[in-house]
Design an enzyme around this catalytic site. Structure first.
Site, short mmCIF file in Angstrom:
data_model
loop_
_atom_site.label_atom_id
_atom_site.label_comp_id
_atom_site.label_asym_id
_atom_site.label_seq_id
_atom_site.Cartn_x
_atom_site.Cartn_y
_atom_site.Cartn_z
N LYS A 40 0.91 -1.59 -0.09
CA LYS A 40 0.00 -0.46 -0.06
C LYS A 40 0.76 1.59 0.13
O LYS A 40 0.42 2.91 -0.18
CB LYS A 40 -0.99 -0.15 1.62
CG LYS A 40 -2.10 -1.30 1.17
CD LYS A 40 -2.61 -1.19 2.87
CE LYS A 40 -2.07 -3.08 3.13
NZ LYS A 40 -2.88 -2.85 4.41
N GLY A 41 1.84 0.95 0.85
CA GLY A 41 3.06 2.12 0.27
C GLY A 41 2.95 2.91 -0.61
O GLY A 41 3.33 4.26 -0.20
N GLU A 96 7.19 2.92 -6.52
CA GLU A 96 7.47 1.65 -4.72
C GLU A 96 8.16 2.66 -4.02
O GLU A 96 8.45 3.64 -4.28
CB GLU A 96 8.75 0.72 -5.17
CG GLU A 96 9.09 0.05 -3.58
CD GLU A 96 7.82 -0.77 -2.80
OE1 GLU A 96 6.82 -0.59 -3.08
OE2 GLU A 96 8.33 -1.51 -2.53
N ASP A 97 7.65 3.07 -3.13
CA ASP A 97 7.79 3.86 -2.07
C ASP A 97 9.62 4.12 -1.51
O ASP A 97 9.51 5.36 -1.67
CB ASP A 97 7.16 3.60 -0.83
CG ASP A 97 7.49 2.41 0.48
OD1 ASP A 97 7.19 1.30 -0.57
OD2 ASP A 97 6.43 1.44 0.84
N ASP A 100 14.95 -0.14 -0.44
CA ASP A 100 15.38 -0.66 0.69
C ASP A 100 16.54 -1.98 0.43
O ASP A 100 17.37 -1.70 -0.55
CB ASP A 100 14.84 -1.13 1.43
CG ASP A 100 15.50 -0.87 3.76
OD1 ASP A 100 16.57 -0.80 3.60
OD2 ASP A 100 15.13 -2.09 3.95
N LYS A 128 17.25 3.95 0.16
CA LYS A 128 17.88 3.99 1.00
C LYS A 128 19.24 2.96 0.45
O LYS A 128 19.59 1.73 0.40
CB LYS A 128 17.69 2.57 1.71
CG LYS A 128 16.48 3.49 2.83
CD LYS A 128 16.17 2.30 4.59
CE LYS A 128 14.60 2.88 4.79
NZ LYS A 128 14.58 2.25 5.72
N PHE A 149 14.38 4.38 9.48
CA PHE A 149 13.21 3.94 8.90
C PHE A 149 12.64 5.02 9.73
O PHE A 149 12.14 5.73 10.04
CB PHE A 149 12.38 3.12 10.44
CG PHE A 149 11.61 2.05 10.37
CD1 PHE A 149 11.64 1.17 9.02
CD2 PHE A 149 10.13 3.00 10.25
CE1 PHE A 149 10.46 -0.30 8.84
CE2 PHE A 149 9.15 2.18 9.34
CZ PHE A 149 9.40 0.96 8.84
N VAL A 150 11.09 5.01 8.41
CA VAL A 150 10.50 6.55 8.24
C VAL A 150 9.14 6.12 7.73
O VAL A 150 8.98 5.36 7.57
CB VAL A 150 11.36 7.08 6.44
CG1 VAL A 150 12.58 7.88 6.68
CG2 VAL A 150 11.38 5.98 5.07
N ASP A 156 4.62 3.55 6.50
CA ASP A 156 4.21 2.49 7.15
C ASP A 156 5.00 2.59 8.76
O ASP A 156 5.85 1.78 8.05
CB ASP A 156 3.15 1.76 6.65
CG ASP A 156 3.30 0.28 7.25
OD1 ASP A 156 4.04 0.12 5.81
OD2 ASP A 156 3.13 -0.88 7.37
N ARG A 162 0.71 6.50 7.28
CA ARG A 162 0.52 6.59 6.01
C ARG A 162 0.04 7.58 5.80
O ARG A 162 0.37 8.06 4.81
CB ARG A 162 -0.22 5.01 6.09
CG ARG A 162 0.37 3.72 5.73
CD ARG A 162 -0.10 2.60 4.85
NE ARG A 162 -0.23 1.61 5.04
CZ ARG A 162 0.98 1.09 4.63
NH1 ARG A 162 1.39 1.46 3.86
NH2 ARG A 162 0.68 -0.57 4.74
#
Ligand code: IMP
Ligand code: MG
Length: 171
Positions: A40-41, A96-97, A100, A128, A149-150, A156, A162
């Site tokens: 959902k990001g 994509e959010d 990583d 990242k 971590f964001v 989320d 969110r």
């Protein structure tokens, strides 16, 4: 509720997303694009990015789960929802959010390549770079961020935050 620190404000995000949208518009001039958001990001990023793309565009969504929860990513990826429409011959941009470790996007690139798109690119709001396990790169990156971590702007922590307009760091 932890104290959240703003990393990028809504205005900084809006400015950067406008630049990414203009780049995509230029790169695919005269062509159609299919934006595939990773639920959902990436939902909020996709909605803003798409409105900065001045091309004939369609949306689709894909959903994956990494078995780990919260701050951990176990490295295993499972496809929960595939695309609804055929990607064959399309200019696909995976939205994509966060990029990583790269495990999720490496997996999704493999899944989508099987659909035989004409082209396949990745747009990641955040990158990242220091966390990478798989050697994957995004064509369009909003911001490179350190290993923190964001949350916010779609992202989320245990499904919360969110809806924050800014991107914030969880201490
Ligand atoms: P990767 O497979 O390790 O690249 O995982 C990427 C996914 O992990 C992202 O799509 C996010 O859903 C999640 N993720 C990684 N870092 C963060 C973060 O700082 N905040 C929220 N979600 C994150
Ligand atoms: Mg995600």
């Amino acid at each position: 509720m932890p104290e959240l620190k703003i990393l990028y404000s809504r205005q900084q995000i809006a400015d950067r997303v406008a630049v990414l949208g203009a780049q995509i518009t230029q790169d695919f001039a005269g062509e159609q694009v299919t934006l595939i958001g990773v639920l959902k990001g990436a939902a909020i990023f996709l909605s803003d990015l798409s409105r900065n793309i001045d091309l004939d565009a369609t949306f689709d969504f894909i959903s994956v789960s990494s078995y780990g929860n919260e701050k951990q990513n176990s490295g295993e990826v499972k496809l929960l929802k595939d695309v609804d429409q055929s990607m064959e011959g399309k200019n696909v941009i995976l939205v994509e959010d966060i990029l990583d470790t790269g495990l999720t996007l490496t997996y999704l690139t493999r899944v989508l390549s099987a659909h035989k798109p004409k082209s396949l690119r990745i747009a990641a709001l955040l990158d990242k770079t220091t966390r990478r396990v798989q050697p994957i790169k995004a064509h369009y990156v909003g911001f490179e961020i350190p290993d923190e971590f964001v949350v916010g702007y779609g992202m989320d922590y245990a499904e919360r935050y969110r809806n924050l307009a800014d991107i914030c760091v969880v201490p």
